[in-house]
Enzyme design. Sequence first.
Site, PDB file in Angstrom:
ATOM      1  N   GLY A  12       1.836  -5.947  -3.543  1.00  0.00           N
ATOM      2  CA  GLY A  12       2.218  -4.584  -3.144  1.00  0.00           C
ATOM      3  C   GLY A  12       3.423  -4.077  -3.902  1.00  0.00           C
ATOM      4  O   GLY A  12       4.331  -3.488  -3.308  1.00  0.00           O
ATOM      5  N   SER A  13       3.424  -4.260  -5.228  1.00  0.00           N
ATOM      6  CA  SER A  13       4.650  -3.925  -5.981  1.00  0.00           C
ATOM      7  C   SER A  13       4.518  -2.635  -6.797  1.00  0.00           C
ATOM      8  O   SER A  13       5.245  -2.425  -7.755  1.00  0.00           O
ATOM      9  CB  SER A  13       5.073  -5.098  -6.871  1.00  0.00           C
ATOM     10  OG  SER A  13       3.996  -5.605  -7.616  1.00  0.00           O
ATOM     11  N   ARG A  15       5.294   0.190  -5.611  1.00  0.00           N
ATOM     12  CA  ARG A  15       6.377   1.091  -5.184  1.00  0.00           C
ATOM     13  C   ARG A  15       7.310   0.343  -4.226  1.00  0.00           C
ATOM     14  O   ARG A  15       7.104  -0.835  -3.930  1.00  0.00           O
ATOM     15  CB  ARG A  15       5.800   2.337  -4.513  1.00  0.00           C
ATOM     16  CG  ARG A  15       5.093   2.032  -3.198  1.00  0.00           C
ATOM     17  CD  ARG A  15       4.485   3.258  -2.563  1.00  0.00           C
ATOM     18  NE  ARG A  15       4.340   3.082  -1.119  1.00  0.00           N
ATOM     19  CZ  ARG A  15       3.759   3.933  -0.297  1.00  0.00           C
ATOM     20  NH1 ARG A  15       3.243   5.045  -0.781  1.00  0.00           N
ATOM     21  NH2 ARG A  15       3.690   3.696   0.994  1.00  0.00           N
ATOM     22  N   ASN A  90       4.921  -9.347  -0.247  1.00  0.00           N
ATOM     23  CA  ASN A  90       5.605  -8.106   0.113  1.00  0.00           C
ATOM     24  C   ASN A  90       4.650  -7.049   0.672  1.00  0.00           C
ATOM     25  O   ASN A  90       5.067  -6.189   1.441  1.00  0.00           O
ATOM     26  CB  ASN A  90       6.316  -7.565  -1.134  1.00  0.00           C
ATOM     27  CG  ASN A  90       6.766  -6.137  -0.954  1.00  0.00           C
ATOM     28  OD1 ASN A  90       7.785  -5.866  -0.328  1.00  0.00           O
ATOM     29  ND2 ASN A  90       5.988  -5.181  -1.480  1.00  0.00           N
ATOM     30  N   TYR A 153       2.579  -4.343  14.541  1.00  0.00           N
ATOM     31  CA  TYR A 153       3.467  -4.580  13.391  1.00  0.00           C
ATOM     32  C   TYR A 153       4.481  -5.678  13.727  1.00  0.00           C
ATOM     33  O   TYR A 153       4.671  -6.627  12.962  1.00  0.00           O
ATOM     34  CB  TYR A 153       4.192  -3.283  13.014  1.00  0.00           C
ATOM     35  CG  TYR A 153       5.094  -3.419  11.803  1.00  0.00           C
ATOM     36  CD1 TYR A 153       4.568  -3.378  10.512  1.00  0.00           C
ATOM     37  CD2 TYR A 153       6.475  -3.600  11.944  1.00  0.00           C
ATOM     38  CE1 TYR A 153       5.390  -3.504   9.396  1.00  0.00           C
ATOM     39  CE2 TYR A 153       7.298  -3.725  10.836  1.00  0.00           C
ATOM     40  CZ  TYR A 153       6.756  -3.665   9.562  1.00  0.00           C
ATOM     41  OH  TYR A 153       7.567  -3.800   8.464  1.00  0.00           O
ATOM     42  N   LYS A 157       4.821  -9.463  11.910  1.00  0.00           N
ATOM     43  CA  LYS A 157       6.033  -9.938  11.224  1.00  0.00           C
ATOM     44  C   LYS A 157       6.624 -11.166  11.928  1.00  0.00           C
ATOM     45  O   LYS A 157       7.183 -12.057  11.288  1.00  0.00           O
ATOM     46  CB  LYS A 157       7.063  -8.806  11.131  1.00  0.00           C
ATOM     47  CG  LYS A 157       6.601  -7.635  10.248  1.00  0.00           C
ATOM     48  CD  LYS A 157       6.357  -8.070   8.802  1.00  0.00           C
ATOM     49  CE  LYS A 157       6.057  -6.891   7.886  1.00  0.00           C
ATOM     50  NZ  LYS A 157       5.881  -7.260   6.479  1.00  0.00           N
TER      51      LYS A 157
HETATM   52  P1  NAD Z   1       5.661   0.711   0.982  1.00  0.00           P
HETATM   53  O1  NAD Z   1       4.620   1.317   1.853  1.00  0.00           O
HETATM   54  O2  NAD Z   1       6.412   1.616   0.058  1.00  0.00           O
HETATM   55  O3  NAD Z   1       5.068  -0.482   0.115  1.00  0.00           O
HETATM   56  C1  NAD Z   1       4.095  -1.346   0.599  1.00  0.00           C
HETATM   57  C2  NAD Z   1       3.177  -1.658  -0.560  1.00  0.00           C
HETATM   58  O4  NAD Z   1       2.171  -2.565  -0.105  1.00  0.00           O
HETATM   59  C3  NAD Z   1       2.459  -0.390  -1.073  1.00  0.00           C
HETATM   60  O5  NAD Z   1       2.543  -0.344  -2.467  1.00  0.00           O
HETATM   61  C4  NAD Z   1       1.028  -0.615  -0.597  1.00  0.00           C
HETATM   62  O6  NAD Z   1       0.056  -0.002  -1.435  1.00  0.00           O
HETATM   63  C5  NAD Z   1       0.935  -2.131  -0.633  1.00  0.00           C
HETATM   64  N1  NAD Z   1      -0.169  -2.607   0.182  1.00  0.00           N
HETATM   65  C6  NAD Z   1      -0.526  -2.186   1.418  1.00  0.00           C
HETATM   66  N2  NAD Z   1      -1.646  -2.825   1.800  1.00  0.00           N
HETATM   67  C7  NAD Z   1      -2.003  -3.651   0.786  1.00  0.00           C
HETATM   68  C8  NAD Z   1      -3.059  -4.548   0.595  1.00  0.00           C
HETATM   69  N3  NAD Z   1      -4.012  -4.723   1.517  1.00  0.00           N
HETATM   70  N4  NAD Z   1      -3.113  -5.243  -0.579  1.00  0.00           N
HETATM   71  C9  NAD Z   1      -2.172  -5.087  -1.528  1.00  0.00           C
HETATM   72  N5  NAD Z   1      -1.144  -4.229  -1.395  1.00  0.00           N
HETATM   73  C10 NAD Z   1      -1.060  -3.517  -0.247  1.00  0.00           C
HETATM   74  O7  NAD Z   1       6.644  -0.021   1.966  1.00  0.00           O
HETATM   75  P2  NAD Z   1       7.948  -0.908   1.706  1.00  0.00           P
HETATM   76  O8  NAD Z   1       8.985  -0.358   2.593  1.00  0.00           O
HETATM   77  O9  NAD Z   1       8.224  -1.064   0.262  1.00  0.00           O
HETATM   78  O10 NAD Z   1       7.443  -2.282   2.355  1.00  0.00           O
HETATM   79  C11 NAD Z   1       7.390  -3.514   1.668  1.00  0.00           C
HETATM   80  C12 NAD Z   1       7.424  -4.628   2.697  1.00  0.00           C
HETATM   81  O11 NAD Z   1       8.667  -4.582   3.392  1.00  0.00           O
HETATM   82  C13 NAD Z   1       6.333  -4.523   3.762  1.00  0.00           C
HETATM   83  O12 NAD Z   1       5.828  -5.796   4.059  1.00  0.00           O
HETATM   84  C14 NAD Z   1       7.079  -3.961   4.956  1.00  0.00           C
HETATM   85  O13 NAD Z   1       6.464  -4.310   6.176  1.00  0.00           O
HETATM   86  C15 NAD Z   1       8.434  -4.610   4.778  1.00  0.00           C
HETATM   87  N6  NAD Z   1       9.522  -3.893   5.478  1.00  0.00           N
HETATM   88  C16 NAD Z   1       9.800  -2.591   5.211  1.00  0.00           C
HETATM   89  C17 NAD Z   1      10.821  -1.956   5.904  1.00  0.00           C
HETATM   90  C18 NAD Z   1      11.174  -0.515   5.674  1.00  0.00           C
HETATM   91  O14 NAD Z   1      11.933   0.047   6.480  1.00  0.00           O
HETATM   92  N7  NAD Z   1      10.713   0.137   4.619  1.00  0.00           N
HETATM   93  C19 NAD Z   1      11.559  -2.675   6.847  1.00  0.00           C
HETATM   94  C20 NAD Z   1      11.255  -4.016   7.082  1.00  0.00           C
HETATM   95  C21 NAD Z   1      10.233  -4.620   6.388  1.00  0.00           C
END
Ligand code: NAD
Length: 240
Positions: A12-13, A15, A90, A153, A157
Amino acid sequence: MELAGKVALVTGSARGIGRAIAAALARKGANVVINYAHSESEARKTEEMCRSYGVETLVIKADVSKRDEVRRMIDEIIGKFGRIDIIINNAGILGKSKNPIDVTDEEWDAVMNVNLKGAFIVIQEALRYMKKGKIVNIASIAGKDGGTVGPHYAASKGGLIAMTFNLARHLAPDILVNAVAPGPVDTDMINDELREKLRPLSLTGEIAKPEEIAHAVIFLLENDHITGEVVDVNGGRLMD
Ligand code: NAD
């Protein structure tokens, strides 16, 4: 562990946090595999950022919740690099419902399948080749305190954290397994309303930048004496 020359997969990199982790790895000289599910053009932007550090890259579309796609991705990585040293799980989705009563079976399964089962499938398929290295799972503060999000969610986690502990025991001493548990991070995953609601909850009065999460990941990868640990990056919102 010296990161230069290693091969790192960041799921998921295209973005957000994943992109920041990919760039941080490239800055350290690691060759980076950029996995995406939806936007090839965004994945190519991450690739461009990584290439600017002079490393090799590979961009692969694969849904981490689908075993056949993950298997193909791992085989492609081995085909190009002949090895895989680092996995950063990620990829994640939030799920649209917050209220427990609104969560459908489909939504529950989708969140679990990406956030928890997906991370497991990636590790399991990679273990066919990976005999030494590091794994970092991107969990969440919601996996520790329940968070302000949906129950599915938080459960995914929390499960990811438990799986981190379990795999740390199973895979030591050759593969060290840790997690990072961010509080709110400034990415497209959270909307403006949520951002403003969450900002004052941290002691720093700020939402984390994706680079702060990437920094914690790099710390765990470079250290060779930490395994089964969850590093909180939440501005002091949770102390445990
Ligand atoms: P984001 O939505 O910008 O990025 C998530 C990425 O994962 C996206 O590029 C998406 O296309 C990809 N993705 C989703 N489903 C997928 C799949 N089935 N296969 C491959 N890729 C997939 O969100 P982010 O904030 O960058 O989140 C990254 C990680 O951090 C996630 O696991 C999220 O749960 C965790 N997180 C985020 C936050 C926050 O506040 N943003 C807080 C705690 C944890």
